[in-house]
Enzyme design. Structure first.
Site, PDB file in Angstrom:
ATOM      1  N   GLY A  37       0.834  -1.212   0.000  1.00 12.04           N
ATOM      2  CA  GLY A  37       0.000   0.000   0.000  1.00 12.04           C
ATOM      3  C   GLY A  37       0.864   1.256   0.000  1.00 12.04           C
ATOM      4  O   GLY A  37       0.612   2.215  -0.743  1.00 12.04           O
ATOM      5  N   HIS A  38       1.907   1.247   0.827  1.00 14.26           N
ATOM      6  CA  HIS A  38       2.814   2.406   0.852  1.00 14.26           C
ATOM      7  C   HIS A  38       3.543   2.541  -0.487  1.00 14.26           C
ATOM      8  O   HIS A  38       3.770   3.644  -0.968  1.00 14.26           O
ATOM      9  CB  HIS A  38       3.863   2.244   1.965  1.00 14.26           C
ATOM     10  CG  HIS A  38       3.281   2.223   3.353  1.00 14.26           C
ATOM     11  ND1 HIS A  38       3.196   1.082   4.105  1.00 14.26           N
ATOM     12  CD2 HIS A  38       2.748   3.213   4.107  1.00 14.26           C
ATOM     13  CE1 HIS A  38       2.656   1.356   5.272  1.00 14.26           C
ATOM     14  NE2 HIS A  38       2.370   2.642   5.312  1.00 14.26           N
ATOM     15  N   GLN A  62      -1.006  10.286  18.265  1.00 14.18           N
ATOM     16  CA  GLN A  62      -2.237   9.766  17.665  1.00 14.18           C
ATOM     17  C   GLN A  62      -2.643   8.413  18.236  1.00 14.18           C
ATOM     18  O   GLN A  62      -3.597   7.797  17.760  1.00 14.18           O
ATOM     19  CB  GLN A  62      -2.125   9.718  16.141  1.00 14.18           C
ATOM     20  CG  GLN A  62      -1.143   8.702  15.579  1.00 14.18           C
ATOM     21  CD  GLN A  62      -0.937   8.876  14.079  1.00 14.18           C
ATOM     22  OE1 GLN A  62      -0.249   9.771  13.622  1.00 14.18           O
ATOM     23  NE2 GLN A  62      -1.560   8.015  13.291  1.00 14.18           N
TER      24      GLN A  62
HETATM   25  O1  PAF Z   1      -1.498   7.101   8.038  1.00 16.01           O
HETATM   26  C1  PAF Z   1      -0.467   7.129   8.759  1.00 16.01           C
HETATM   27  O2  PAF Z   1       0.439   6.307   8.631  1.00 16.01           O
HETATM   28  C2  PAF Z   1      -0.343   8.202   9.822  1.00 16.01           C
HETATM   29  O3  PAF Z   1      -1.578   8.493  10.383  1.00 16.01           O
HETATM   30  C3  PAF Z   1       0.348   9.482   9.323  1.00 16.01           C
HETATM   31  C4  PAF Z   1      -0.457  10.159   8.231  1.00 16.01           C
HETATM   32  C5  PAF Z   1       1.735   9.137   8.801  1.00 16.01           C
HETATM   33  C6  PAF Z   1       0.493  10.488  10.464  1.00 16.01           C
HETATM   34  O4  PAF Z   1       1.248   9.958  11.503  1.00 16.01           O
END
Ligand code: PAF
Length: 285
Positions: A37-38, A62
């Site tokens: 996905g990345h 987060q």
């Molecule tokens: O989607 C993610 O991997 C994370 O939420 C992000 C956007 C890198 C922020 O830490």
């Protein structure tokens, strides 16, 4: 050759050189444990700009208390190799102290979009995301930033932040990459036991079935939500939500809306899986 930089001043030297040479910059923020996905974000980034910058930072703000911050998979060596193989120009690897120096006290909250769905069960999560993404945007100042559509609510939150704060950055969402059986790729899939992994594709199967009901003209969105919540729970998930929303602002869909998204989240043992499916209905209005 990929440059690996750990501090902001060094990163900005690299970026300034590229900008002075007239090269555009695409940015893919990640928390590492990179998968296909990345890599699809990185491929899309190459198509958008001359230079591609990726960050890896497991952002503590987060994660809520009791969530998997400590256990979150950290696989830097394999990640670095994948980034090199995919011709990334620069990897930014800040420490917690660099991203959140002692005394930092500013938070960004995109009110209205952050409290529902994932935000309701992960209190403060989207504030942590918006804050770190805003900081990374200010540090990298990319022309374009790319995010996976799997985290659909995250993408909508970031779009609104960029709009509200006049950030001069183009955002691009990139389609979810799936395993052969439909399960959306996610770093948290690694937490599934073999048995849970076998059952996990049901989440996407429910989304596809619900999409088909919408396309067939069903407008009782509450009934759809109830039907699949029940189906997931009976199959051993602990459904958090299964909701038909307006794609643009995630408000509950109304019968006259045509651009929809179905958002779903459910716990399967340890991990909480999220997924979604876009539905465009052929109606005016
Ligand atoms: O989607 C993610 O991997 C994370 O939420 C992000 C956007 C890198 C922020 O830490």
């Amino acid at each position: 050759m990929m440059q690996i930089v750990e501090n902001i001043a060094e990163l900005q030297c690299v970026l300034t050189r590229w900008r002075q040479a007239g090269e555009s910059i695409a940015f893919v923020p990640t928390m590492g444990n990179l998968h296909a996905g990345h890599m699809s974000l990185i491929t899309a980034a190459h198509a958008k700009a001359a230079r591609v910058v990726v960050s890896i930072f497991v952002n503590p703000t987060q994660f809520g208390p009791g969530e998997d911050f400590e256990a979150y998979p950290r696989t830097l060596q394999a990640d670095t190799q994948q980034l090199v193989d995919n011709a990334v120009d620069c990897l930014f690897l800040p420490s917690k102290e660099i991203m959140y120096p002692a005394g930092a006290s500013t938070h960004i909250t995109v009110a209205g979009l952050s409290e529902q769905y994932c935000g309701a069960s992960r209190f403060g999560h989207f504030s942590g995301v918006a804050t770190v993404v805003a900081k990374l945007f200010n540090i990298v100042q990319p022309d374009v930033a790319l995010f996976g559509e799997k985290d659909f609510q995250q993408l909508v939150v970031i779009r609104k932040m960029v709009l509200d704060l006049n950030m001069p950055i183009a955002l691009q969402g990139v389609a979810t990459v799936r395993e052969a059986d439909g399960l959306a790729m996610s770093s948290r899939n690694g937490y599934l036991t073999p048995e849970q992994r076998k059952n996990a594709p049901l989440l996407y199967q429910c989304l596809c079935a619900a999409r088909d009901q919408l396309l067939a003209g069903m407008t009782d969105y509450h009934a759809i939500s109830a039907e699949y919540t029940e189906k997931l729970n009976v199959a051993g998930f602990e459904a958090d939500y299964f909701a038909v929303c307006r794609a643009e602002d995630l408000q509950p869909a109304q019968p006259e809306d045509s651009r929809l998204v179905i958002l779903a989240a459910a716990k399967m043992g340890k991990p909480r899986l999220i997924d979604n499916i876009r539905v465009d209905l052929p109606r005016s209005g």
